[in-house]
Design a protein around this motif. Structure first.
Motif, short mmCIF file in Angstrom:
data_model
loop_
_atom_site.label_atom_id
_atom_site.label_comp_id
_atom_site.label_asym_id
_atom_site.label_seq_id
_atom_site.Cartn_x
_atom_site.Cartn_y
_atom_site.Cartn_z
N ARG A 38 75.81 -32.62 39.30
CA ARG A 38 76.64 -33.77 39.34
C ARG A 38 76.13 -34.39 40.54
O ARG A 38 76.30 -35.98 40.56
N HIS A 39 75.78 -34.04 41.46
CA HIS A 39 75.19 -34.77 42.85
C HIS A 39 74.06 -35.77 42.38
O HIS A 39 73.80 -36.69 42.64
N ARG A 40 73.11 -34.76 41.58
CA ARG A 40 72.02 -35.44 41.23
C ARG A 40 72.18 -36.60 40.10
O ARG A 40 71.49 -37.77 40.63
N ARG A 41 73.05 -36.52 39.18
CA ARG A 41 73.18 -37.34 38.26
C ARG A 41 73.96 -38.50 38.92
O ARG A 41 73.77 -39.96 38.80
N THR A 42 74.93 -38.43 39.71
CA THR A 42 75.86 -39.65 40.35
C THR A 42 74.90 -40.32 41.34
O THR A 42 75.10 -41.56 41.46
N ARG A 43 74.16 -39.59 41.97
CA ARG A 43 73.24 -40.38 43.13
C ARG A 43 72.23 -41.03 42.32
O ARG A 43 71.94 -42.35 42.73
N LYS A 44 71.57 -40.70 41.19
CA LYS A 44 70.80 -41.32 40.42
C LYS A 44 71.54 -42.64 39.63
O LYS A 44 70.71 -43.78 39.83
N ALA A 45 72.57 -42.63 39.34
CA ALA A 45 73.26 -43.68 38.74
C ALA A 45 73.60 -44.67 39.95
O ALA A 45 73.56 -45.99 39.75
N LEU A 46 74.03 -43.97 41.16
CA LEU A 46 74.19 -45.04 42.28
C LEU A 46 73.04 -46.08 42.54
O LEU A 46 72.94 -46.95 42.75
N HIS A 47 71.90 -45.33 42.61
CA HIS A 47 70.75 -45.91 42.94
C HIS A 47 70.36 -46.96 41.85
O HIS A 47 69.86 -48.11 42.33
N ARG A 48 70.80 -47.05 40.82
CA ARG A 48 70.56 -48.16 39.89
C ARG A 48 71.36 -49.23 39.66
O ARG A 48 71.26 -49.99 38.81
N LEU A 49 72.48 -48.98 40.30
CA LEU A 49 73.47 -50.11 40.32
C LEU A 49 73.05 -51.26 40.82
O LEU A 49 72.29 -51.56 42.14
N GLU A 50 73.57 -52.34 40.37
CA GLU A 50 72.98 -53.64 40.62
C GLU A 50 74.28 -54.12 41.84
O GLU A 50 75.11 -53.65 42.17
N PRO A 51 73.54 -55.01 42.88
CA PRO A 51 74.46 -55.44 43.91
C PRO A 51 75.68 -55.74 43.91
O PRO A 51 76.58 -55.27 44.69
N HIS A 52 76.08 -56.57 42.85
CA HIS A 52 77.64 -56.97 42.72
C HIS A 52 78.55 -55.75 42.51
O HIS A 52 79.58 -55.65 42.59
N LEU A 53 77.87 -54.74 41.54
CA LEU A 53 78.36 -53.35 41.40
C LEU A 53 78.78 -52.61 42.37
O LEU A 53 79.73 -51.98 42.74
N LEU A 54 77.65 -52.75 43.35
CA LEU A 54 77.97 -51.75 44.64
C LEU A 54 78.85 -52.49 45.59
O LEU A 54 79.76 -51.69 46.30
N LYS A 55 78.89 -53.73 45.40
CA LYS A 55 79.84 -54.40 46.33
C LYS A 55 81.41 -54.00 45.74
O LYS A 55 82.25 -53.95 46.50
N ASP A 56 81.59 -53.94 44.22
CA ASP A 56 82.92 -53.74 43.68
C ASP A 56 83.37 -52.25 44.20
O ASP A 56 84.51 -52.11 44.40
N ILE A 57 82.41 -51.25 44.64
CA ILE A 57 82.95 -50.00 45.04
C ILE A 57 82.84 -49.83 46.40
O ILE A 57 83.00 -48.81 46.89
#
Length: 75
Positions: A38-57
């Motif tokens: 779960r750590h591996r998958r969520t960190r990989k997904a976090l790495h791929r997020l675009e800047p506006h989505l990162l800002k949302d979270i």
């Protein structure tokens, strides 16, 4: 649900009375491996997020990179 059993389900199974020691050890291992996956998958997904989505979270790109760079075994 993912391919492997959910950690809560594995913990419930581990609480069953009368399980042999080897079975308990394998259940603990499965729980740990599920958590690491779960750590591996969520960190990989976090790495791929675009800047506006990162800002949302509430993450900056720098914070996301730090989190994504952690090894899978670290919380």
């Amino acid at each position: 649900m993912s391919r492997s059993l959910h950690a809560a389900q594995l913990a419930l199974l581990n609480n069953q009375a009368g399980l042999p020691s080897a079975a308990r050890a394998l259940i603990v291992l499965a729980v740990v491996m599920t958590k690491w996956d779960r750590h591996r998958r969520t960190r990989k997904a976090l790495h791929r997020l675009e800047p506006h989505l990162l800002k949302d979270i509430g993450f900056s790109r720098a914070a996301a990179e730090i989190e994504a760079g952690k090894p899978f075994w670290r919380d």
